[in-house]
Design a protein around this motif. Sequence first.
Motif, PDB file in Angstrom:
ATOM      1  N   LEU A 290      50.869  37.107  47.854  1.00  0.00           N
ATOM      2  CA  LEU A 290      49.745  38.027  47.681  1.00  0.00           C
ATOM      3  C   LEU A 290      48.728  37.415  46.727  1.00  0.00           C
ATOM      4  N   SER A 291      47.723  36.793  47.294  1.00  0.00           N
ATOM      5  CA  SER A 291      46.697  36.115  46.511  1.00  0.00           C
ATOM      6  C   SER A 291      45.438  36.963  46.449  1.00  0.00           C
ATOM      7  N   SER A 292      44.697  36.823  45.367  1.00  0.00           N
ATOM      8  CA  SER A 292      43.411  37.522  45.257  1.00  0.00           C
ATOM      9  C   SER A 292      42.334  36.836  46.090  1.00  0.00           C
ATOM     10  N   PHE A 293      42.606  35.615  46.553  1.00  0.00           N
ATOM     11  CA  PHE A 293      41.690  34.895  47.451  1.00  0.00           C
ATOM     12  C   PHE A 293      42.143  35.195  48.873  1.00  0.00           C
ATOM     13  N   ARG A 294      41.504  36.213  49.479  1.00  0.00           N
ATOM     14  CA  ARG A 294      41.920  36.734  50.775  1.00  0.00           C
ATOM     15  C   ARG A 294      40.714  37.053  51.638  1.00  0.00           C
ATOM     16  N   CYS A 295      40.910  37.106  52.932  1.00  0.00           N
ATOM     17  CA  CYS A 295      39.859  37.484  53.867  1.00  0.00           C
ATOM     18  C   CYS A 295      40.324  38.708  54.641  1.00  0.00           C
ATOM     19  N   ILE A 296      39.504  39.748  54.676  1.00  0.00           N
ATOM     20  CA  ILE A 296      39.865  40.966  55.393  1.00  0.00           C
ATOM     21  C   ILE A 296      38.728  41.348  56.341  1.00  0.00           C
TER      22      ILE A 296
END
Length: 343
Positions: A168-174
């Motif tokens: 669970l990374s804060s660098f994510r694409c949603i």
Amino acid sequence: MNPQPAFNLSIVVPVYNGASSVPTLVEALAGLDVPPIVDADGVQGGGLEIVLVNDCSPDNSLDVCRALCAANSVALTVVNLSRNYGEHNAVMAGLSHARGAYIITMDDDLQNPPEEVLRLWHHAAANQYDVVYTYYAEKQHEAWRNLGSRFTNWCADYLLDKPKGLYLSSFRCISAFVAREVTRHNGPFPYVDGLIMQITQKIGRLQVSHLARAEGRSNYTLPRLLRLFLSMFLNFSVIPLRVGTLIGVAMAGLGVLGFLVVLIEAMISSATPAGWASLMSAVLLLAGVQLIMLGLVGEYLGRMFITINDRPQFTVRDVTRNEKASVRDVTRNAKAEQPGSQA
């Protein structure tokens, strides 16, 4: 009908003590090649949008962000929060103002290379994922933070029903769909990853590079990390209460075992004062179990009390958009405002 995205890609960046790093980050992001979006009706929107969320930073981050907004040619929005709410609350504020078909969240510390943004976006769009999380071959953080991250992710495997092994990374694409559903949550203790897991399991992962921090130190102190862990630990499951019950059963078993030991010792030796050991073992074991259970129940009740009293998730003091970001709203809404057009 769901609103049409105004941009192909939005990038949400919570800003806290980022006055020195945000200009470099925005300059790198502004240079990314993101083509404009064109919907089914031929209405053309923008390519890239940057949303900076100032989480009441104590330095001059707000002035720096506003200066970037005024001087930059890329569509840029500055969301200024009225007080410090924390990273996940700031991300929720950014998601509520982002207008992209896909939205990438990232930190302001330049540890995530901006050039990885396009790889992340293309990976999500090409595979039609709702969410793509990044992971690292090696994290450039302190050893205690890496250990804490591994423990938190291990807990999340059981509490959040996330795919095993997903970092669970804060660098994510949603996607815009997931962002829209996530921002329906208005509780005061948001945990973005927990909300995502409640919405979709269409999740991908992508390995990216992770750089050492260029300057300064992390804004995540141990108390902040503990509060974040509690949001994940308590907000999405009653498993902690069940664990407390199991601990109570285990401690009761130890109490019985201790009683048997004391009974046998009393039968074969007269050195131990009568009743002292059995009394102390019983008191300590029962008191420990009760305090653990009271603490868990109290934490749940406290969060319910704060939520019922409508503590805000975040409060926006003001929003600043440059001309390109503002014009894009008009462009996307022009067709809807024409007489006889269908929304």
